[in-house]
Design an enzyme around this catalytic site. Structure first.
Site, PDB file in Angstrom:
ATOM      1  N   SER A   1     -42.875 -79.362  74.972  1.00  0.00           N
ATOM      2  CA  SER A   1     -43.054 -79.389  76.771  1.00  0.00           C
ATOM      3  C   SER A   1     -41.850 -78.975  77.081  1.00  0.00           C
ATOM      4  O   SER A   1     -41.228 -79.278  78.661  1.00  0.00           O
ATOM      5  CB  SER A   1     -44.018 -80.613  77.690  1.00  0.00           C
ATOM      6  OG  SER A   1     -45.032 -79.608  76.757  1.00  0.00           O
ATOM      7  N   GLY A   2     -40.527 -79.641  76.980  1.00  0.00           N
ATOM      8  CA  GLY A   2     -39.414 -78.864  76.993  1.00  0.00           C
ATOM      9  C   GLY A   2     -38.724 -80.917  76.856  1.00  0.00           C
ATOM     10  O   GLY A   2     -37.292 -81.015  77.542  1.00  0.00           O
ATOM     11  N   THR A   3     -39.243 -81.286  75.983  1.00  0.00           N
ATOM     12  CA  THR A   3     -38.598 -82.603  75.339  1.00  0.00           C
ATOM     13  C   THR A   3     -36.556 -82.271  75.176  1.00  0.00           C
ATOM     14  O   THR A   3     -36.423 -83.020  75.188  1.00  0.00           O
ATOM     15  CB  THR A   3     -38.778 -83.214  73.945  1.00  0.00           C
ATOM     16  OG1 THR A   3     -41.031 -83.182  74.216  1.00  0.00           O
ATOM     17  CG2 THR A   3     -39.101 -84.191  73.926  1.00  0.00           C
TER      18      THR A   3
ATOM     19  N   HIS B   1     -44.547 -88.842  72.589  1.00  0.00           N
ATOM     20  CA  HIS B   1     -44.984 -87.787  72.612  1.00  0.00           C
ATOM     21  C   HIS B   1     -47.131 -88.744  73.065  1.00  0.00           C
ATOM     22  O   HIS B   1     -47.706 -88.168  73.055  1.00  0.00           O
ATOM     23  CB  HIS B   1     -45.659 -86.949  71.424  1.00  0.00           C
ATOM     24  CG  HIS B   1     -44.704 -85.948  71.387  1.00  0.00           C
ATOM     25  ND1 HIS B   1     -43.824 -85.537  72.952  1.00  0.00           N
ATOM     26  CD2 HIS B   1     -43.805 -86.022  70.185  1.00  0.00           C
ATOM     27  CE1 HIS B   1     -42.804 -84.399  72.173  1.00  0.00           C
ATOM     28  NE2 HIS B   1     -43.339 -84.989  70.350  1.00  0.00           N
TER      29      HIS B   1
ATOM     30  N   SER C   1     -45.169 -72.191  71.807  1.00  0.00           N
ATOM     31  CA  SER C   1     -43.994 -72.621  71.754  1.00  0.00           C
ATOM     32  C   SER C   1     -45.018 -73.760  70.320  1.00  0.00           C
ATOM     33  O   SER C   1     -44.218 -73.666  69.195  1.00  0.00           O
ATOM     34  CB  SER C   1     -43.409 -73.469  72.173  1.00  0.00           C
ATOM     35  OG  SER C   1     -42.326 -74.132  72.087  1.00  0.00           O
TER      36      SER C   1
ATOM     37  N   TYR D   1     -42.365 -78.649  84.660  1.00  0.00           N
ATOM     38  CA  TYR D   1     -40.758 -77.451  83.462  1.00  0.00           C
ATOM     39  C   TYR D   1     -40.251 -76.432  84.315  1.00  0.00           C
ATOM     40  O   TYR D   1     -39.358 -76.603  84.399  1.00  0.00           O
ATOM     41  CB  TYR D   1     -41.121 -77.632  81.718  1.00  0.00           C
ATOM     42  CG  TYR D   1     -40.393 -76.806  80.793  1.00  0.00           C
ATOM     43  CD1 TYR D   1     -39.554 -77.690  80.915  1.00  0.00           C
ATOM     44  CD2 TYR D   1     -40.175 -75.812  81.404  1.00  0.00           C
ATOM     45  CE1 TYR D   1     -38.499 -76.448  79.715  1.00  0.00           C
ATOM     46  CE2 TYR D   1     -39.503 -74.413  80.126  1.00  0.00           C
ATOM     47  CZ  TYR D   1     -38.441 -75.545  79.599  1.00  0.00           C
ATOM     48  OH  TYR D   1     -37.359 -74.510  78.685  1.00  0.00           O
TER      49      TYR D   1
ATOM     50  N   ARG E   1     -35.839 -72.281  70.901  1.00  0.00           N
ATOM     51  CA  ARG E   1     -36.392 -71.041  71.134  1.00  0.00           C
ATOM     52  C   ARG E   1     -36.001 -69.605  71.268  1.00  0.00           C
ATOM     53  O   ARG E   1     -34.749 -68.745  71.333  1.00  0.00           O
ATOM     54  CB  ARG E   1     -37.375 -71.195  70.291  1.00  0.00           C
ATOM     55  CG  ARG E   1     -37.949 -69.111  69.258  1.00  0.00           C
ATOM     56  CD  ARG E   1     -39.418 -69.586  69.720  1.00  0.00           C
ATOM     57  NE  ARG E   1     -40.372 -70.238  70.554  1.00  0.00           N
ATOM     58  CZ  ARG E   1     -40.689 -69.269  71.480  1.00  0.00           C
ATOM     59  NH1 ARG E   1     -40.406 -67.791  71.439  1.00  0.00           N
ATOM     60  NH2 ARG E   1     -41.841 -69.026  72.192  1.00  0.00           N
TER      61      ARG E   1
ATOM     62  N   GLY F   1     -36.507 -71.138  75.846  1.00  0.00           N
ATOM     63  CA  GLY F   1     -36.733 -71.764  76.816  1.00  0.00           C
ATOM     64  C   GLY F   1     -36.804 -71.707  78.471  1.00  0.00           C
ATOM     65  O   GLY F   1     -35.904 -71.279  79.142  1.00  0.00           O
TER      66      GLY F   1
END
Length: 362
Positions: free
Chosen positions: A103-105, A164, A197, A255, A323, A325
């Site tokens: 999720s944008g970590t 997480h 993703s 995000y 990958r 984004g």
């Protein structure tokens, strides 16, 4: 360990990249966290194993998942989660970066580390130029699972840590103690892009397993809520509700909004964690410099992120964290009917919460 103790002079200048901390451990003894007597520790280990053996099990390919506190966990992570719930003690200056996987970590780790370290490390010679974001910010359960709890305890303040874990499973020392001061930054993403993703991640994780190529199987599991650290909607809603109830403790970010206006997100994060930008910094372009340093294009093309591997429990190529984004990648992987089904499920789960999902428009 008291705040005064961890703020005392050391070999490091906080915040410390976790990789540097682990390497320093080889030459500098860390103060170990207090542990119970050996007999009691063994008894606790027996209790943990007994609990784990009683949990519902799901097998996905060759990996086993256990359901604990209404959440599916990788079997290798459950004992670490139990230890975190029992032993983790937050400090007032701690910042937890929370998210559902994919999720944008990685981006959030880079942004928050750069924001909080900007007066310690010059941006032209920043640790992010030589280290993967996951080498800068520790994943808490990974550290506990691999025997690095003492390293986490010994980090000087402020500590930045990622999880997480759903909000409902965080230690009581974090969520129930209003005096802890620990702040949480949560980022969530369109579930359709999360699913895509996640699928690509599984393909890299187990390329030899036939099941990873079946996107439809993962799609069905996602729709039923049977995914790791899920159901996804419970993970998101837990932090959203916490942000409404405790706005000074939990910052809830989307995000896609961050992609559209990263500079505003950087300023909001800095204000929230107590590191606001001065007018002089803004005039000098520090905000824009951090946005550039942490941009997908910049990070992806660094040597450190194009080679080597990363991960506590599972080693993956560092390049696998970069990958695309982008928003809307789901369009190339699912039909309109599949997208509408996910949106309808999520809309139903979100109903009455005040949180809304932007329905598919492509």
């Amino acid at each position: 360990m008291s705040e005064d103790m961890v703020s005392s002079p050391s070999l490091w200048r906080p915040p410390v990249p976790i990789k540097d901390a682990i390497e320093q451990d080889a030459i500098t003894p860390f103060p170990k966290p207090e542990a119970p007597e050996e007999e009691e520790e063994e008894s606790q280990g027996d209790r943990d194993r007994r609990l784990m053996s009683s949990l519902p099990v799901k097998v996905f390919g060759e990996r086993r998942y256990l359901e604990y506190q209404a959440t599916w966990w990788p079997e290798s992570a459950v004992q670490a989660v139990l230890a975190i719930q029992r032993r983790f003690r937050p400090r007032p200056s701690d910042v937890l970066l929370a998210s559902y996987p994919k999720s944008g970590t990685t981006w959030m780790k880079a942004l928050v580390f750069a924001i909080m370290s900007r007066k310690v490390y010059p941006l032209r010679d920043h640790p992010l130029l030589r280290l993967n974001p996951h080498d800068c910010v520790v994943h808490l359960s990974g550290a506990y699972a691999t025997g690095k709890e003492a390293v986490v305890e010994a980090l000087p303040s402020p500590r930045i840590m990622a999880v997480h874990m759903p909000f409902s499973t965080l230690p009581a020392s974090v969520v129930a103690d209003s005096s802890s001061g620990c702040k949480i930054v949560y980022v969530w993403r369109d579930p359709k892009d999360v699913l895509v993703s996640l699928w690509h991640y599984y393909r890299k994780l187990r390329p030899e397993e036939a099941h990873v190529s079946e996107f439809h199987d993962l799609y069905e599991s996602f729709c039923q809520g049977d995914t790791v650290f899920g159901p996804w909607w419970d993970n998101v809603l837990g932090y959203f509700r916490a942000s409404v109830e405790m706005p000074t403790r939990v910052l809830f970010l989307r995000y896609e909004d961050m992609l559209e206006d990263t500079a505003s997100a950087v300023v909001a994060i800095a204000d929230f964690v107590g590191c606001p930008f001065s007018a002089e910094e803004e005039r000098a372009g520090v905000v824009d410099a951090i946005v550039k340093l942490c941009s997908f294009e910049e990070l992806k093309n660094l040597d450190t992120n194009m080679s080597g591997s990363n991960g506590h429990l599972i080693k993956l190529p560092s390049s696998s964290y970069f990958r695309k984004g982008v928003a809307g990648d789901w369009v190339g992987h699912m039909t309109r009917e599949m997208a509408d089904r996910i949106d309808s499920i999520v809309q139903g789960k979100f109903q009455g919460s005040g949180l809304e999902i932007k329905r598919a428009s492509t």
